[in-house]
Motif scaffolding. Structure first.
Motif, PDB file in Angstrom:
ATOM      1  N   LYS A 148      24.923  37.233  43.359  1.00 42.18           N
ATOM      2  CA  LYS A 148      26.131  36.550  43.843  1.00 42.18           C
ATOM      3  C   LYS A 148      26.615  35.526  42.818  1.00 42.18           C
ATOM      4  CE  LYS A 148      27.788  33.599  47.550  1.00 42.18           C
ATOM      5  NZ  LYS A 148      27.404  32.789  48.697  1.00 42.18           N
ATOM      6  N   GLU A 149      25.676  34.796  42.218  1.00 37.49           N
ATOM      7  CA  GLU A 149      26.034  33.799  41.209  1.00 37.49           C
ATOM      8  C   GLU A 149      26.718  34.462  40.009  1.00 37.49           C
ATOM      9  OE1 GLU A 149      23.845  30.046  39.097  1.00 37.49           O
ATOM     10  OE2 GLU A 149      22.743  31.943  39.140  1.00 37.49           O
ATOM     11  N   ARG A 150      26.195  35.594  39.566  1.00 40.74           N
ATOM     12  CA  ARG A 150      26.790  36.308  38.431  1.00 40.74           C
ATOM     13  C   ARG A 150      28.182  36.835  38.771  1.00 40.74           C
ATOM     14  NH1 ARG A 150      22.559  39.693  34.898  1.00 40.74           N
ATOM     15  NH2 ARG A 150      21.053  38.031  34.553  1.00 40.74           N
ATOM     16  N   ILE A 151      28.333  37.416  39.956  1.00 40.88           N
ATOM     17  CA  ILE A 151      29.627  37.970  40.369  1.00 40.88           C
ATOM     18  C   ILE A 151      30.675  36.867  40.484  1.00 40.88           C
ATOM     19  CG2 ILE A 151      30.848  39.071  42.292  1.00 40.88           C
ATOM     20  CD1 ILE A 151      28.283  40.757  42.742  1.00 40.88           C
ATOM     21  N   GLU A 152      30.294  35.754  41.121  1.00 41.73           N
ATOM     22  CA  GLU A 152      31.250  34.657  41.289  1.00 41.73           C
ATOM     23  C   GLU A 152      31.661  34.054  39.951  1.00 41.73           C
ATOM     24  OE1 GLU A 152      29.383  31.964  44.024  1.00 41.73           O
ATOM     25  OE2 GLU A 152      30.001  33.137  45.772  1.00 41.73           O
ATOM     26  N   ALA A 153      30.736  33.912  39.022  1.00 41.60           N
ATOM     27  CA  ALA A 153      31.070  33.357  37.711  1.00 41.60           C
ATOM     28  C   ALA A 153      32.032  34.283  36.973  1.00 41.60           C
ATOM     29  CB  ALA A 153      29.813  33.135  36.882  1.00 41.60           C
ATOM     30  N   TYR A 154      31.805  35.581  37.085  1.00 36.29           N
ATOM     31  CA  TYR A 154      32.682  36.527  36.397  1.00 36.29           C
ATOM     32  C   TYR A 154      34.076  36.549  37.030  1.00 36.29           C
ATOM     33  CZ  TYR A 154      34.371  40.667  34.053  1.00 36.29           C
ATOM     34  OH  TYR A 154      35.112  41.522  33.291  1.00 36.29           O
ATOM     35  N   GLU A 155      34.129  36.528  38.367  1.00 33.05           N
ATOM     36  CA  GLU A 155      35.429  36.550  39.045  1.00 33.05           C
ATOM     37  C   GLU A 155      36.202  35.261  38.825  1.00 33.05           C
ATOM     38  OE1 GLU A 155      34.441  37.419  43.092  1.00 33.05           O
ATOM     39  OE2 GLU A 155      34.400  39.595  42.740  1.00 33.05           O
ATOM     40  N   LYS A 156      35.495  34.148  38.728  1.00 38.16           N
ATOM     41  CA  LYS A 156      36.152  32.847  38.587  1.00 38.16           C
ATOM     42  C   LYS A 156      36.798  32.682  37.218  1.00 38.16           C
ATOM     43  CE  LYS A 156      35.241  27.910  38.837  1.00 38.16           C
ATOM     44  NZ  LYS A 156      34.210  26.887  38.960  1.00 38.16           N
TER      45      LYS A 156
END
Length: 82
Positions: free
Chosen positions: A39-47
């Protein structure tokens, strides 16, 4: 031409009830850690399009064990593999 044969073994274990409970607990913590890191990786990429590396997340493990002491019950190498 040599033919390679691979040999494998299967072992059956018979854990006690307390061992089963301990294993289930550790598997659950590993599952939560994996999902949290994903989740942390996905959110950082989307942000902002950045990627979080394995080493960055691995370096957060000591702080995670302080914030969430129940992770101390899992060996550090297991958490690093997650």
């Amino acid at each position: 031409m040599k033919l390679l044969i691979k040999k494998s073994f299967k072992y059956r274990i018979y854990p006690t009830r307390s061992q089963v409970s301990n294993l289930e607990n550790q598997f659950s913590m590993c599952r939560h850690l994996y999902n949290w890191n994903l989740k942390e990786r996905i959110e950082a990429y989307e942000k902002d399009g950045t990627t979080i590396s394995y080493n960055q997340q691995q370096n957060q493990l000591p702080q995670l064990k302080i914030e969430r002491p129940w992770y101390k019950g899992v060996y550090s190498q297991v958490l690093q593999d997650v």
